[in-house]
Design an enzyme around this catalytic site. Structure first.
Site, short mmCIF file in Angstrom:
data_model
loop_
_atom_site.label_atom_id
_atom_site.label_comp_id
_atom_site.label_asym_id
_atom_site.label_seq_id
_atom_site.Cartn_x
_atom_site.Cartn_y
_atom_site.Cartn_z
N PHE A 129 -6.97 51.70 -11.15
CA PHE A 129 -8.61 51.84 -11.07
C PHE A 129 -9.16 52.09 -12.36
O PHE A 129 -8.73 53.11 -12.85
CB PHE A 129 -8.94 52.78 -9.88
CG PHE A 129 -10.34 52.73 -9.68
CD1 PHE A 129 -11.02 51.86 -9.07
CD2 PHE A 129 -11.28 53.60 -10.26
CE1 PHE A 129 -12.26 51.73 -8.43
CE2 PHE A 129 -12.71 53.68 -10.29
CZ PHE A 129 -13.21 52.70 -9.27
N ASP A 212 -6.17 54.68 -19.82
CA ASP A 212 -7.24 55.01 -19.14
C ASP A 212 -7.00 56.69 -18.82
O ASP A 212 -6.20 56.82 -17.89
CB ASP A 212 -7.48 54.24 -18.08
CG ASP A 212 -8.79 54.64 -17.29
OD1 ASP A 212 -8.87 55.95 -17.25
OD2 ASP A 212 -9.16 54.02 -16.39
N LYS A 241 -15.03 61.85 -16.68
CA LYS A 241 -14.74 63.05 -15.83
C LYS A 241 -15.11 64.19 -16.20
O LYS A 241 -16.12 64.66 -16.25
CB LYS A 241 -13.19 62.93 -14.91
CG LYS A 241 -13.04 61.62 -14.30
CD LYS A 241 -13.55 61.39 -12.79
CE LYS A 241 -12.94 60.20 -12.22
NZ LYS A 241 -13.82 59.96 -11.13
C1 LIG Z 1 -8.91 56.35 -13.86
C2 LIG Z 1 -10.52 55.94 -13.60
N1 LIG Z 1 -10.94 55.12 -14.71
C3 LIG Z 1 -12.08 54.92 -14.40
C4 LIG Z 1 -13.02 55.42 -13.53
C5 LIG Z 1 -14.43 54.88 -13.59
O1 LIG Z 1 -15.27 55.93 -13.77
P1 LIG Z 1 -16.85 56.01 -13.60
O2 LIG Z 1 -16.87 56.06 -12.03
O3 LIG Z 1 -17.32 57.20 -14.22
O4 LIG Z 1 -17.38 54.75 -14.10
C6 LIG Z 1 -12.35 56.21 -12.73
C7 LIG Z 1 -13.09 56.82 -11.45
O5 LIG Z 1 -12.68 57.36 -10.71
C8 LIG Z 1 -11.32 56.61 -12.70
O6 LIG Z 1 -10.55 57.59 -11.97
#
Ligand SMILES: Cc1ncc(COP(=O)(O)O)c(C=O)c1O
Length: 383
Positions: A129, A212, A241
């Site tokens: 994700f 990520d 986060k």
């Molecule tokens: C691993 C990861 N990458 C990207 C995102 C996306 O972040 P945002 O909701 O701040 O756009 C999340 C959100 O839960 C995530 O857990």
């Protein structure tokens, strides 16, 4: 309270049935004054605990001094904060780009990788994700988040399968992107050999490796970053986060060869690296260092894992430090609901039967001792 009584808000979120009023460290309180033990931290965001006094003070003081100015003007605080981040980063990272959300950081990283390599193709992981914007969604490996039209050029491969990655990466590949621990998928990670194999594969094809670390970054896995665990250093790392304890901020850590070739006007974000967010990030990183929160995450996380393994009905404990997934015998959604009724907040995952524990990194053994009987009670109630 609840969706039906929220007439002005688009119904994109299924909420847990509480209305929050305030938070302090590992607890939040609802509008009726009821206290909750928070093992979710607003989706892994409240890294230094809710309303850490040092972070709150830094935000308040900065808000009174200069709430915002864009990147068109210099800001000494921005340089100080970025220096702190880069000095704590794995070797090889020399610059940071700041945006506002995890998705935006991933968009920037993918764009940088395509520009740097002059290639379009991306290899990403099933179950991964990366966010809801077009580019981030296109490399997200969960069907229900992928709304066409997608950005062309992504090949999804099973996470942890080096043979599949080897078959997919070639001389047209700009980058491989992955969460080193897939959170939403159910807190799944892979072997050292896998990460090392991906690094070798990218090197052989002159493709970039993007971690990520939106969830694994900023202390959650027992070190400030997942990289360079397993002796693997990626080319780009994305963060969001917990980076500013809850003030919206994300970052791309950029390694030297890529940073050197970035030019003016290539990318931007009005709110990125604004004074308030920089003050919050600087205070967050100082608290991380002074209170040794990554160490605490590792120690308390080990204690939590040991306690969880002793609980009847817990089939498997996954993850690292304070990024924990527990596979349970019962319905995870029902357990989450029951725990909430007992005054404890936890998360669920895309994988059925998995609870996610993403508490503030200030969590102590005493909080774990408070949590475990509630979990036992909920598991037995639901079994
Ligand atoms: C691993 C990861 N990458 C990207 C995102 C996306 O972040 P945002 O909701 O701040 O756009 C999340 C959100 O839960 C995530 O857990």
């Amino acid at each position: 309270m609840m969706n039906d009584l929220e007439p002005y808000l688009l119904r994109t979120y299924k909420r847990i049935p509480i209305d929050l009023a305030r938070g302090e460290d590992v607890y939040v309180w609802d509008t009726a004054g009821r206290r909750y033990l928070d093992f979710y931290a607003g989706h892994a965001v409240a890294s230094t605990g809710h309303c850490h006094p040092r972070v709150v003070k830094a935000i308040q003081e900065q808000a009174a001094k200069l709430l915002f100015y864009s990147n068109v003007a210099g800001l000494p605080l921005r340089v100080e904060a970025a220096k702190l981040l880069i000095q704590s980063a794995p070797p090889g990272f020399t610059h940071a780009f700041f945006a506002n959300s995890g998705a935006e950081a991933n968009e920037a990283a993918l764009k940088m990788a395509r520009k740097h390599t002059g290639r379009a193709a991306i290899v990403a992981m099933q179950g991964g994700f990366h966010g809801r914007t077009a580019g981030a969604m296109s490399v997200t490996g969960v069907e229900r988040y992928r709304v066409p039209p997608l950005v062309p050029g992504t090949t999804l491969v099973p996470f942890g399968d080096l043979a599949a990655a080897t078959a997919a990466v070639n001389d047209r590949t700009a980058a491989v992107i992955l969460e080193p621990i897939q959170s939403m998928a159910g807190v799944k990670t892979a072997s050292a050999e896998y990460f090392q194999g991906l690094r070798g594969l990218c090197d052989r094809h002159e493709a970039l490796l993007i971690y990520d670390e939106v969830q694994t970054g900023i202390g959650r896995t027992g070190r400030l970053f997942f990289a360079p665990r397993h002796d693997v250093v990626p080319d780009l790392i994305t963060l969001a986060k917990g980076i500013a304890s809850g003030v919206p901020l994300s970052a791309v850590l950029v390694s030297k060869p890529i940073a050197e070739r970035v030019s003016y006007g290539e990318h931007g974000a009005t709110f990125g690296a604004g004074p308030l967010a920089m003050a919050a990030m600087k205070a967050t990183l100082e608290v991380m260092r002074e209170e040794r929160l990554p160490d605490n995450a590792r120690d308390t996380g080990a204690y939590l894992a040991e306690k969880l393994r002793g609980v009847r009905g817990v089939l498997e404990v996954r993850g690292l430090a304070l990024m924990a997934g527990i596979k349970v015998e019962a319905d995870a959604g029902a357990i989450q609901k029951h725990l909430l009724a007992q005054g404890v907040i936890v998360g669920t995952a895309d994988e059925p039967g998995v609870l996610r524990l993403l508490p503030p990194l200030t969590l102590t053994r005493a909080h774990v001792d408070e949590f475990i009987p509630h979990l036992i009670g909920s598991l037995h109630h639901e079994s």
